[in-house]
Design an enzyme around this catalytic site. Structure first.
Site, PDB file in Angstrom:
ATOM      1  N   CYS A 205      35.750  42.425  44.198  1.00  0.00           N
ATOM      2  CA  CYS A 205      36.064  41.381  43.220  1.00  0.00           C
ATOM      3  C   CYS A 205      37.336  40.609  43.566  1.00  0.00           C
ATOM      4  CB  CYS A 205      36.189  41.979  41.826  1.00  0.00           C
ATOM      5  SG  CYS A 205      34.664  42.710  41.231  1.00  0.00           S
TER       6      CYS A 205
ATOM      7  N   HIS B 155      32.287  35.815  35.866  1.00  0.00           N
ATOM      8  CA  HIS B 155      32.976  36.459  36.989  1.00  0.00           C
ATOM      9  C   HIS B 155      32.126  36.293  38.249  1.00  0.00           C
ATOM     10  CE1 HIS B 155      34.916  39.254  39.559  1.00  0.00           C
ATOM     11  NE2 HIS B 155      34.496  40.402  39.040  1.00  0.00           N
TER      12      HIS B 155
ATOM     13  N   GLN C 244      31.442  51.124  38.753  1.00  0.00           N
ATOM     14  CA  GLN C 244      32.370  50.327  37.957  1.00  0.00           C
ATOM     15  C   GLN C 244      32.113  50.512  36.465  1.00  0.00           C
ATOM     16  OE1 GLN C 244      31.758  46.058  38.217  1.00  0.00           O
ATOM     17  NE2 GLN C 244      29.708  46.349  39.048  1.00  0.00           N
TER      18      GLN C 244
ATOM     19  N   CYS D  83      41.040  44.170  39.144  1.00  0.00           N
ATOM     20  CA  CYS D  83      40.511  45.430  39.645  1.00  0.00           C
ATOM     21  C   CYS D  83      39.425  45.136  40.673  1.00  0.00           C
ATOM     22  CB  CYS D  83      39.955  46.266  38.495  1.00  0.00           C
ATOM     23  SG  CYS D  83      38.699  45.448  37.490  1.00  0.00           S
TER      24      CYS D  83
ATOM     25  N   SER E  88      32.241  41.396  31.884  1.00  0.00           N
ATOM     26  CA  SER E  88      32.233  40.053  32.483  1.00  0.00           C
ATOM     27  C   SER E  88      30.800  39.583  32.675  1.00  0.00           C
ATOM     28  CB  SER E  88      32.957  40.074  33.833  1.00  0.00           C
ATOM     29  OG  SER E  88      32.383  41.050  34.693  1.00  0.00           O
TER      30      SER E  88
END
Length: 390
Positions: free
Chosen positions: A89, A346, A155, A376, A245
């Site tokens: 990311c 995102h 995640q 993150c 997101s």
């Protein structure tokens, strides 16, 4: 060491999965941002010495060095090289840091840092699932299994672990998600994004060409009760799709130059790179890294939490920024002032320079000085970039 300056920053408005940006090949979408940076600065395209582009799913339409393909789809000459970066990311935030390091080292004077991701056309996880389906294995190696036995790096589980570690309630996370939409609505209606967004042609539901210059993920009819009613991602958890997101298509970028280039090209800097760093952390909880990374960055920069006027902390899941606020004591009115990825989307590899673009314009419009960006990243990492608005 030489200074590095950001002289232009732009992004496309985010597109929802299968939404208005679905017709764009990611190389062409990335090229839009490259062209816009050239238009905004007036720099001779041949003066660009490298393009560093973040992209996470480097497969299919985003394979074979998407950065170079974007250059070849743009107005930049063939002499401009390009390379693609995957720090999950944080890919385009890392692209920015690589570009800044090239300038600060004195080896380059004009570099573009950018990012692109079409999560519609190259779905999240495709690089793993496609290989596994064809019998070409999975990322976790035997030696990784020895070190992390019977652990599936996730995640989603990391987001829940962060919430549990910091004692965050579902109500807290729902309220943060609601606030993200409220701030994004206010920013959009107040024109806060007008200068940073490059408009493109999009497609409506019927396939008609429409102007795409508003982030498609914002729910203008959002209600807190509606947020609270969304189903949990796992039984007994705290996270829902409404506090995660949004899947998003988009591109973003910044131009970074030396003091020499400022003078040669008659450029006005938006900001100076004040600090940049990266930290590895626990890959199991995975998403907690922005907290220790920020603590270390501020210490190295000789700054305190209160010295930073505005923060952009990626809203991968609401637990990440809420824990960040709680642990570091950041003023909530200084963080994600125009909303974040819960409302705006995102676009993985494009999010780094997307957040920096929004941060720069927010500093400018509010007359503030220092901004800090962090996010993150898969594998348990976090980049931190501090800029000084000029």
């Amino acid at each position: 060491m030489a200074e590095a300056y950001i002289v232009a920053a732009t992004r496309t408005a985010g597109g929802r999965k299968g939404g208005r940006v679905r017709g764009w090949h990611p190389a062409d979408l990335g090229a839009v941002v490259l062209n816009e940076l050239m238009d905004r600065t007036g720099v001779d395209p041949a003066a660009v010495e490298d393009v560093v582009m973040g992209c996470v799913m480097q497969v299919g339409e985003q394979s074979t060095n998407i950065a170079r393909n974007a250059v070849l789809a743009s107005k930049l000459p063939e002499s401009v090289p390009a390379t693609s970066v995957d720090r999950q990311c944080g890919s385009s935030q890392q692209a920015l840091q690589f570009a800044a390091q090239a300038v600060m080292s004195g080896t380059m004077d004009v570099v573009i840092a950018s990012g692109v991701e079409s999560m519609t056309r190259v779905p999240m996880g495709l690089s793993v699932s496609l290989a596994a389906k064809e019998g070409f294995g999975v990322p976790k190696s035997p030696r990784m299994e020895e070190r992390y036995p019977n652990i599936q790096f996730s995640q989603f589980m990391g987001a829940e672990m962060v919430a549990e570690k910091y004692g965050l309630t579902k109500d807290q996370l729902d309220e943060f998600g609601y606030q993200s939409h409220q701030r994004a609505i206010a920013a959009t209606q107040g024109g806060a994004f007008k200068d940073e967004i490059v408009a493109i042609d999009g497609l409506d539901a019927e396939g008609n060409t429409v102007r795409h210059d508003v982030d498609e993920g914002i729910r203008f009819d959002v209600s807190l009760d509606g947020m609270k009613g969304v189903k949990l991602l796992r039984e007994g958890g705290r996270i829902t799709a409404a506090t995660s997101s949004q899947i998003c298509d988009g591109a973003s970028g910044v131009m970074i130059v030396s003091e020499k280039a400022l003078k040669e090209h008659n450029l006005t800097p938006m900001a100076r790179i004040h600090h940049l760093s990266i930290l590895g952390h626990d890959p199991v909880i995975m998403l907690e890294a922005p907290i220790p990374a920020t603590e270390r960055a501020l210490k190295k920069a000789g700054m305190s939490v209160d010295d930073i006027d505005l923060y952009e902390v990626n809203e991968a899941f609401a637990s990440v920024p809420v824990a960040y606020l709680q642990k570091l004591g950041v003023d909530p009115e200084r963080m994600n002032v125009n909303g974040g990825a819960i409302a705006l989307g995102h676009p993985l590899g494009a999010s780094g320079t997307k957040l920096m673009t929004t941060l720069l314009y927010a500093l400018q419009k509010r007359g503030k000085k220092y901004g800090l960006q962090t996010m993150c990243e898969g594998g348990g990492m976090a980049n931190v970039t501090i800029v000084e608005r000029l």
